[in-house]
Structure formats: C-alpha cells, structure tokens
Design an enzyme around this catalytic site. Structure first.
Site, PDB file in Angstrom:
ATOM      1  N   ILE A  71     -38.452  11.855 -26.686  1.00  0.00           N
ATOM      2  CA  ILE A  71     -39.582  11.842 -25.760  1.00  0.00           C
ATOM      3  C   ILE A  71     -39.858  13.259 -25.245  1.00  0.00           C
ATOM      4  O   ILE A  71     -41.007  13.690 -25.205  1.00  0.00           O
ATOM      5  CB  ILE A  71     -39.316  10.893 -24.570  1.00  0.00           C
ATOM      6  N   GLY A  72     -38.795  13.957 -24.868  1.00  0.00           N
ATOM      7  CA  GLY A  72     -38.974  15.344 -24.438  1.00  0.00           C
ATOM      8  C   GLY A  72     -39.376  15.501 -22.978  1.00  0.00           C
ATOM      9  O   GLY A  72     -40.127  16.423 -22.624  1.00  0.00           O
ATOM     10  N   CYS A 130     -30.326  16.481 -21.230  1.00  0.00           N
ATOM     11  CA  CYS A 130     -31.333  15.862 -22.107  1.00  0.00           C
ATOM     12  C   CYS A 130     -31.202  16.399 -23.527  1.00  0.00           C
ATOM     13  O   CYS A 130     -31.230  17.608 -23.750  1.00  0.00           O
ATOM     14  CB  CYS A 130     -32.749  16.110 -21.601  1.00  0.00           C
ATOM     15  N   GLY A 244     -24.906   3.472 -22.564  1.00  0.00           N
ATOM     16  CA  GLY A 244     -24.842   3.800 -23.996  1.00  0.00           C
ATOM     17  C   GLY A 244     -24.308   2.614 -24.762  1.00  0.00           C
ATOM     18  O   GLY A 244     -23.141   2.590 -25.141  1.00  0.00           O
TER      19      GLY A 244
END
Lengths: 288, 235
Positions: A71-72, A130, A244
């Site tokens: 997504i960034g 990220c 996760g």
C-alpha cells in the site's frame, strides 16, 4: 469459552482481539458499518507528517493462505487527518489507537507533540517498520540505537498516554531492540509488521506487484510469528500485541500461549470485519 | 461473509469461462460487484461483477474467467455446494436511459446486467474465442455486435459511428482506446483492480484521478466518468 478481559498499559481491554493498523483504514467506514464495541481496540491506519499517495497498483497479490500488500502508507498527512478524518471517529466505540511513522527522530517527535494535545485516543503506536516505503521508517525498528532515540523523543513529547512500538518481522538483534524499547519507555510491543515477500507471474516472468515486494500477512504466517513472540516473551515483561496469522478464536488463544496479551486480526478484517467483531465478542462475553 | 448455495454452473466448451448462479437475493444495481470465496482457501475473497439477478428465483449470477488460485476451487464445486459472498459493493452505473454498451471479455458481465434493466442503444462485445462467443450468445441481447480476437471490439464500435453515452468495461487497454478515440458522448468506465476488502478499508485498489488524488476502485467506483481517470500513475 470464559470471558477474557485484559489489562494492558493501564487500559482495561474488553477483549484480546484488536484490529491492527492498516486493514481497517482510518476507522470511518468501520465505525459506521459495524458494531465495534466488543473489539479490544482499533488501530487507525498509520499517518505520516505529510500526505502520501501510496504505491502504484497492483498493490495486492494473493498467495493462497495469505496476502502480499504494497500500500505504501497512503494517507492525507497528520494535519489533514486531524482536520477532516479524526473528528469523524469520535467518540470511538472501543479503545482507539493511533499509529504514526516518520523518517527521522524529529518527525516522530513533532507528530507526537501534536498528538499530545489531541483528546479521544488511548495509545500511540510508533510504526518503526513499514515494509512498503523506501524511507528510513522501514529500518528504524531493526536498529536498537535508532529505536531508542525515537522512543525517547516521543516519550518527551507525549508523556501522558501509553506508547507502543511496532517492530519489523526481520530484526537481527531482537534482544537489543527490545532492551532499547524498555529503556526508552515503550509501554507495549506490537509484534510484528509484515515480513517482506514477493510473487512472480510465470507467464511473464514479472512480479505481480508494481513495487515487486510487499508485506506478507495471513494464516501461513502464524507459526513463524508465534516462535518470534515466544522469543520476545522470554526477554521482557512488556505487554505484547501479537499479529501475523491470527484468523480464528483458537488462533487468538494460541497467540496468548506464546505470550501475547492482545492479538491483532488484520487479514480477517479485510475479508469481513463483522466476523472479527464476532470473535472479539466471544472473548468479551465468554460465549461461543 | 454470508454462505450461499450454488444453484447452477455452466462452463464454456474450452472451460475458460464459468457462469456461476447462486441463491442470493441482495438487491444490486448494474455495475456493482460482490466478493466471492470458496471455503477456507484461498483466504482472500475475489471481486466479481454481478452479471444477472433473477428476483423471482432469488438468484444472482457471476461470469468468471479461468484465472488465479480460486479457479481450481470453483472447478470442484457442484450445484448445492456452499460459497461465501459479501456485497453488493461499489457504486454501479448511473441511471441513464439507453446507453451504448462496450465490453471486452468478462467486462461484458456488468453490461449484461445493464441490458437486463433498461433498453440500450447498442451492445458491442469482444471475446477471446469462438468457444466464448458460443457460450455468451444466449446471454447477449438480440442485435449485439460480437467480435472475436484478433478483432478489436473498439474497432467495431468506433466504425459504427454511434453517438451517445457509453458504459464500458474490459481491459484497461480497451478502455484507453475508447477514451482516446470516442467523441460521440460521455463515457463511464467500470475499472478492474485487485482487491482484498472490497469496501474501502485496505486501500489496495487505487486509481489515480486526473486532478492528482487517489480514488479506490472498490468504494469510489468501480464505475468512473472516463474524464476523471488518469491512465498513468505519476508520483
């Protein structure tokens, strides 16, 4: 199932099930469409000092038992977020966590100082990890000294509410980073951000994602995450938000066996937030 | 997601297309889509345009191309099996009377739903093979112009010198040709992008607007006025 209310960093959390930063967006749509009251907490998508348009598409590729995302950190920046998005979230029906990412110590500190004056949220998460940006926030979390410096600065600017550090999956010196978090005043560890992953289209030989690699999440990740949480649990008494690979109620219990206090359900939120809220409700009420 | 029962499945003779009909009554507008999943794997559901709804029978149909991890799961299904569904999602086409419809491949799916709800001024469908042409023939309204690869549906449509509003769905290369060459009226395009949530949460399906902002195909679309869409991504 017995009801499972958890106390974390001074917060009474009604259920160990939370939505981690990212999959639920900023929370505007979720809050309108779903009953979030049984969730332990909701973490809004990471915000940055300036607006980011995010990465070009394709941003997603399926792996069968998981998803790779790129997504960034698409977000409007902290000023626009506070002006236009944040007011739509209040009052939030469960604990609201905000997540920030900067490229430098100063950026983290400035954002934390701004947010110290903002009421209505309960915990500040530092996204130190990220996997989808080139800037330094992707690697801060792997460097004990960098983690220490960011957290000390944030603690100075944001003294009154708990702070969580979200660490990368790939950390060479886990003990060093955890020690840095403890010494600098982190209240909660968010373990972990998505590990780097890639897939290729055999018909073309090209990667599926525009930026080639992304962050991997989903049930396939669970046993790897559990081993890492177990390792961190042996190093610290800090509360842990495990994330996760948790998909079911049993997964939540398994994460708690490994040492997590709260458990984030990210990919399941993408499939259907209502199902995550139902699992959270089972823990909150003891019904199943 | 909601469990729904598979009512009917039919494949093209080359098994490249599947028309999947499920017992699902949710009222949808043409152009909307739903997320579909078969059991526990693959874990991430897929978006499919709604192709048809039969209100009396309480069924909804999807046109699905052989592609990706879900296909093998679909092949194992039989009528009576259960699949999971979330929707209807997205905005749908505007309520314009008598649009011209231009579809490529599975892009004909939402246009079939349009044609079932209102008179249309013309329907142009591009398919990949004779097998696909034969499979889609009973679904297409009378008078539909069908082109088979290597012919381009855009060539057939532009050669017709039609004029009026256009609803288009198909590969982005096809949509770009239309956007660049059609001058007969406004165009609405239904875009395709990989999705995970389908409801605006994950930001996984971006499209760049010409004015620079980022829209999401799932929640801002999938239907956009062509003039809003930037066909390139520039930082």
């Amino acid at each position: 199932m017995a009801g499972l209310t958890v106390a974390v960093a001074g917060l009474d959390v009604v259920s160990p099930v939370i939505i981690p930063a990212g999959p639920g967006g900023f929370g505007t749509e979720l809050r309108e469409r779903y009953d979030l009251t049984a969730l332990g907490a909701f973490t809004a998508k990471t915000i940055t000092p300036h607006a980011r348009i995010g990465n070009p598409p394709p941003r997603l590729v399926d792996t069968g038992f998981g998803l790779i995302n790129s997504i960034g950190l698409q977000n409007p920046g902290i000023v626009a977020f506070l002006d236009t998005v944040y007011p739509t979230l209040l009052p939030f029906p469960t604990h609201l966590f905000l997540s920030i990412a900067g490229e430098t110590v100063n950026e983290f500190e400035d954002m934390a100082r701004t947010l110290a004056g903002v009421e209505g949220f309960d915990l500040l998460e530092l996204n130190l990890s990220c996997p989808n940006v080139e800037a330094s926030c992707g690697v801060i979390g792997a460097n004990p000294q960098a983690v220490h410096d960011v957290v000390v600065a944030v603690r100075r600017a944001f003294p009154d509410r708990p702070v969580a550090a979200k660490l990368p999956f790939e950390v060479p010196d886990v003990a060093g980073v955890v020690r840095a978090c403890e010494q600098a005043g982190v209240d909660v560890l968010a373990l972990f951000n998505c590990p780097h992953a890639a897939r290729f289209d055999v018909a073309t030989g090209k990667p599926f994602l525009a930026r080639v690699t992304g962050g991997f999440s989903g049930p396939a990740l669970k046993p790897l995450t559990l081993a890492k949480i177990l390792a961190v649990r042996s190093l610290t008494h800090l509360p842990i938000i495990g994330m996760g690979g948790a998909w079911t109620a049993d997964d939540v219990l398994e994460f708690r066996c490994a040492g997590a206090d709260l458990v984030g359900m990210g990919l399941h939120t993408l499939q259907d937030p209502a199902e995550v809220c139902t699992i959270a409700h089972e823990f909150a009420t003891g019904s199943s | 997601m909601t469990d729904v029962v598979v009512r009917q499945m039919s494949f093209s003779t080359d098994r490249s297309l599947l028309l999947l009909t499920v017992d699902w009554r949710a009222a949808a507008r043409p152009g909307q889509f739903a997320m579909l999943k078969v059991g526990d794997w693959p874990v991430v559901p897929r978006p499919f345009s709604i192709c048809a709804q039969d209100r009396e029978a309480g069924t909804t149909s999807f046109l699905i191309r052989r592609r990706g991890l879900l296909w093998d799961q679909l092949l194992r299904l039989q009528p009576g099996a259960t699949v999971q569904i979330k929707g209807p999602l997205g905005n749908g086409f505007p309520e314009l009377p008598a649009p011209l419809l231009v579809g490529g491949g599975c892009g004909v799916a939402p246009l079939l739903f349009v044609a079932a709800t209102r008179p249309v001024a013309g329907f142009y469908a591009g398919v990949a093979s004779a097998a696909e042409q034969a499979f889609l023939a009973p679904l297409l309204p009378a008078g539909t112009v069908v082109t088979v690869k290597p012919q381009f549906v855009t060539d057939a449509f532009l050669a017709s010198r039609s004029a009026g509003p256009v609803f288009a769905c198909g590969p982005s290369s096809m949509l770009r040709v239309l956007a660049n060459r059609y001058r007969g009226g406004p165009i609405w395009v239904s875009l395709e992008e990989r999705m995970a949530c389908g409801e605006g949460l994950c930001k996984g399906c971006p499209v760049r607007r010409r004015e620079g902002s980022v829209a999401l195909v799932c929640s801002d679309g999938p239907v956009f006025p062509e003039g809003e869409v930037s066909w390139t991504w520039q930082d």
